[in-house]
Design a protein around this motif. Structure first.
Motif, PDB file in Angstrom:
ATOM      1  N   UNK A   1      30.707 -17.041 -28.790  1.00  0.00           N
ATOM      2  CA  UNK A   1      29.782 -15.903 -28.754  1.00  0.00           C
ATOM      3  C   UNK A   1      30.089 -14.900 -29.863  1.00  0.00           C
ATOM      4  N   UNK A   2      31.372 -14.660 -30.128  1.00  0.00           N
ATOM      5  CA  UNK A   2      31.740 -13.785 -31.249  1.00  0.00           C
ATOM      6  C   UNK A   2      31.225 -14.362 -32.565  1.00  0.00           C
ATOM      7  N   UNK A   3      31.388 -15.670 -32.751  1.00  0.00           N
ATOM      8  CA  UNK A   3      30.935 -16.292 -33.997  1.00  0.00           C
ATOM      9  C   UNK A   3      29.418 -16.253 -34.118  1.00  0.00           C
ATOM     10  N   UNK A   4      28.715 -16.472 -33.023  1.00  0.00           N
ATOM     11  CA  UNK A   4      27.255 -16.377 -33.039  1.00  0.00           C
ATOM     12  C   UNK A   4      26.827 -14.958 -33.410  1.00  0.00           C
ATOM     13  N   UNK A   5      27.468 -13.968 -32.807  1.00  0.00           N
ATOM     14  CA  UNK A   5      27.156 -12.582 -33.140  1.00  0.00           C
ATOM     15  C   UNK A   5      27.431 -12.277 -34.604  1.00  0.00           C
ATOM     16  N   UNK A   6      28.539 -12.771 -35.129  1.00  0.00           N
ATOM     17  CA  UNK A   6      28.868 -12.533 -36.539  1.00  0.00           C
ATOM     18  C   UNK A   6      27.847 -13.197 -37.457  1.00  0.00           C
ATOM     19  N   UNK A   7      27.459 -14.404 -37.130  1.00  0.00           N
ATOM     20  CA  UNK A   7      26.489 -15.132 -37.943  1.00  0.00           C
ATOM     21  C   UNK A   7      25.139 -14.415 -37.948  1.00  0.00           C
ATOM     22  N   UNK A   8      24.697 -13.979 -36.779  1.00  0.00           N
ATOM     23  CA  UNK A   8      23.404 -13.298 -36.685  1.00  0.00           C
ATOM     24  C   UNK A   8      23.488 -11.893 -37.289  1.00  0.00           C
ATOM     25  N   UNK A   9      24.644 -11.250 -37.197  1.00  0.00           N
ATOM     26  CA  UNK A   9      24.829  -9.948 -37.828  1.00  0.00           C
ATOM     27  C   UNK A   9      24.721 -10.077 -39.337  1.00  0.00           C
ATOM     28  N   UNK A  10      25.336 -11.099 -39.887  1.00  0.00           N
ATOM     29  CA  UNK A  10      25.265 -11.323 -41.328  1.00  0.00           C
ATOM     30  C   UNK A  10      23.844 -11.605 -41.766  1.00  0.00           C
ATOM     31  N   UNK A  11      23.060 -12.230 -40.882  1.00  0.00           N
ATOM     32  CA  UNK A  11      21.664 -12.510 -41.195  1.00  0.00           C
ATOM     33  C   UNK A  11      20.781 -11.272 -41.030  1.00  0.00           C
TER      34      UNK A  11
END
Length: 153
Positions: A75-85
């Motif tokens: 979930x942290x990685x998903x949030x980071x990926x979507x934040x970067x997007x």
């Protein structure tokens, strides 16, 4: 040109790129810390659990905690990926998670005092706090407001 919703290299402002890297580092540090604490650094949590619960229950407990850790890390990685997007919801979630980490770290520090072992043990929380602080900088605002008008995936 077709856009995929991914952040082209270098498009995001520097605070967003650094916050992304800190979030990745935070996740890696927490996973490595769990493995080291459970199996390598003595006294290991695995050995303590075996003494208290027995071998089968200790294995079950370690498996459950490892599974929860992997799910939360995802979930942290998903949030980071979507934040970067550029997704505003991901920015909010990561900023709130960073604020919760700050409260948790403050609580641990006031309860048990500050020492070097606490700093090493809680380094993943410090990384989350730093990433959240970077997401609140004015330089990051344009990245998230420009994506509001675009449809999300």
């Amino acid at each position: 040109m077709v856009t995929t919703g991914l952040d082209p290299a270098g498009w995001a402002p520097k605070p967003v790129r650094v916050a992304y890297a800190l979030t990745l580092a935070r996740t890696a540090v927490e996973l490595v810390g769990w493995v080291l604490g459970s199996f390598v650094i003595t006294p290991t949590r695995g050995a303590e659990l075996r003494e208290e619960l027995g071998p089968s229950e200790a294995l079950l407990q370690l498996g459950a905690s490892g599974g929860v850790l992997v799910a939360l890390s995802g979930l942290w990685l998903l949030g980071a990926y979507r934040m970067r997007a550029g997704r505003p919801w991901a920015r909010i979630v990561l900023a709130l998670a960073g604020a919760l980490c700050a409260l948790w770290l403050l609580n641990n520090t006031t309860m048990s005092g500050f020492d070097v072992s606490l700093a090493a043990e809680r380094s993943h929380e410090v990384l989350a706090i730093a990433a959240a602080a970077l997401l609140c900088l004015p330089a990051a605002n344009a990245h998230f407001t420009s994506h509001r008008a675009q449809p999300t995936c």
